[in-house]
Scaffold this motif. Structure first.
Motif, PDB file in Angstrom:
ATOM      1  N   ILE A  64      -6.330  38.208 -12.729  1.00  0.00           N
ATOM      2  CA  ILE A  64      -6.872  39.298 -13.722  1.00  0.00           C
ATOM      3  C   ILE A  64      -7.403  38.464 -15.029  1.00  0.00           C
ATOM      4  O   ILE A  64      -8.437  38.560 -15.331  1.00  0.00           O
ATOM      5  N   ILE A  65      -6.200  38.043 -15.456  1.00  0.00           N
ATOM      6  CA  ILE A  65      -6.376  37.215 -16.775  1.00  0.00           C
ATOM      7  C   ILE A  65      -7.510  36.017 -16.541  1.00  0.00           C
ATOM      8  O   ILE A  65      -8.221  35.810 -17.415  1.00  0.00           O
ATOM      9  N   ASN A  66      -7.413  35.380 -15.389  1.00  0.00           N
ATOM     10  CA  ASN A  66      -8.582  34.239 -15.256  1.00  0.00           C
ATOM     11  C   ASN A  66      -9.806  34.942 -14.993  1.00  0.00           C
ATOM     12  O   ASN A  66     -10.577  34.272 -15.598  1.00  0.00           O
ATOM     13  N   LYS A  67     -10.028  36.278 -14.702  1.00  0.00           N
ATOM     14  CA  LYS A  67     -11.145  36.686 -14.579  1.00  0.00           C
ATOM     15  C   LYS A  67     -11.854  37.114 -15.739  1.00  0.00           C
ATOM     16  O   LYS A  67     -12.879  36.728 -16.172  1.00  0.00           O
ATOM     17  N   TYR A  68     -10.937  37.577 -16.669  1.00  0.00           N
ATOM     18  CA  TYR A  68     -11.263  37.833 -18.106  1.00  0.00           C
ATOM     19  C   TYR A  68     -11.679  36.689 -18.803  1.00  0.00           C
ATOM     20  O   TYR A  68     -12.533  36.741 -19.720  1.00  0.00           O
ATOM     21  N   LEU A  69     -10.924  35.577 -18.759  1.00  0.00           N
ATOM     22  CA  LEU A  69     -11.361  34.366 -19.048  1.00  0.00           C
ATOM     23  C   LEU A  69     -12.670  33.977 -18.826  1.00  0.00           C
ATOM     24  O   LEU A  69     -13.451  33.601 -19.555  1.00  0.00           O
ATOM     25  N   GLU A  77      -6.873  30.321 -25.453  1.00  0.00           N
ATOM     26  CA  GLU A  77      -5.676  30.243 -26.051  1.00  0.00           C
ATOM     27  C   GLU A  77      -5.005  31.745 -25.698  1.00  0.00           C
ATOM     28  O   GLU A  77      -3.927  31.658 -25.478  1.00  0.00           O
ATOM     29  N   ASP A  78      -5.605  32.805 -25.637  1.00  0.00           N
ATOM     30  CA  ASP A  78      -5.114  34.102 -25.343  1.00  0.00           C
ATOM     31  C   ASP A  78      -4.752  34.111 -24.019  1.00  0.00           C
ATOM     32  O   ASP A  78      -3.788  34.643 -23.580  1.00  0.00           O
ATOM     33  N   ALA A  79      -5.494  33.687 -23.192  1.00  0.00           N
ATOM     34  CA  ALA A  79      -5.291  33.568 -21.632  1.00  0.00           C
ATOM     35  C   ALA A  79      -3.858  33.005 -21.335  1.00  0.00           C
ATOM     36  O   ALA A  79      -3.039  33.369 -20.755  1.00  0.00           O
ATOM     37  N   THR A  80      -3.728  31.853 -22.257  1.00  0.00           N
ATOM     38  CA  THR A  80      -2.623  30.940 -21.956  1.00  0.00           C
ATOM     39  C   THR A  80      -1.189  31.610 -22.425  1.00  0.00           C
ATOM     40  O   THR A  80      -0.319  31.620 -21.794  1.00  0.00           O
ATOM     41  N   LYS A  81      -1.545  32.441 -23.592  1.00  0.00           N
ATOM     42  CA  LYS A  81      -0.334  33.014 -24.358  1.00  0.00           C
ATOM     43  C   LYS A  81       0.024  34.309 -23.437  1.00  0.00           C
ATOM     44  O   LYS A  81       1.388  34.364 -22.930  1.00  0.00           O
ATOM     45  N   ILE A  82      -1.052  35.022 -22.784  1.00  0.00           N
ATOM     46  CA  ILE A  82      -0.710  36.157 -21.835  1.00  0.00           C
ATOM     47  C   ILE A  82      -0.103  35.706 -20.622  1.00  0.00           C
ATOM     48  O   ILE A  82       1.002  36.273 -20.161  1.00  0.00           O
ATOM     49  N   LYS A  83      -0.499  34.585 -20.011  1.00  0.00           N
ATOM     50  CA  LYS A  83       0.133  33.943 -18.787  1.00  0.00           C
ATOM     51  C   LYS A  83       1.573  33.456 -18.946  1.00  0.00           C
ATOM     52  O   LYS A  83       2.641  33.574 -18.385  1.00  0.00           O
TER      53      LYS A  83
END
Length: 111
Positions: A64-69, A77-83
């Motif tokens: 889901i985070i990858n789709k948002y990215l 940066e935000d995606a990496t932090k969330i992951k």
């Protein structure tokens, strides 16, 4: 004037009734309380089952985070932090043998 006074009295009584019913409804629900878990020792089979489920959960959330990215909702940066948070969550669950330890996160209240 008498009609206005009656109207105000009815409005106040109605609002107070609504307020009381809201209080009683919220008292019925256990808001803000976490479930109590027994101290148990899971078998290796049970732990493995939970491990697979948590791996799936973390991988789905990362998807889901990858789709948002991809859609531009999140920055790299935000995606990496969330992951990273998801990885930390999984490591902590694995460390606790997949038994939730939620009671540690309660805010302490002033006594």
């Amino acid at each position: 004037m008498r009609k206005l006074t009656s109207f105000i009295l009815i409005a106040v009584l109605s609002l107070s009734f609504i307020g009381l019913s809201t209080i009683s409804i919220s008292a019925e629900h256990d808001h803000g309380k976490t479930p109590k878990y027994k101290e148990v020792k899971l078998t290796d089979e049970q732990t493995e089952e939970l491990k697979v489920l948590y791996e799936d959960l973390v991988n789905q959330r990362k998807g889901i985070i990858n789709k948002y990215l991809e859609f531009g909702v999140l920055t790299e940066e935000d995606a990496t932090k969330i992951k990273g948070h998801l990885d930390t969550f999984y490591e902590k669950m694995e460390e606790d043998r997949f038994i939730p330890k939620w009671e540690k996160h309660h805010k302490k209240t002033a006594e």
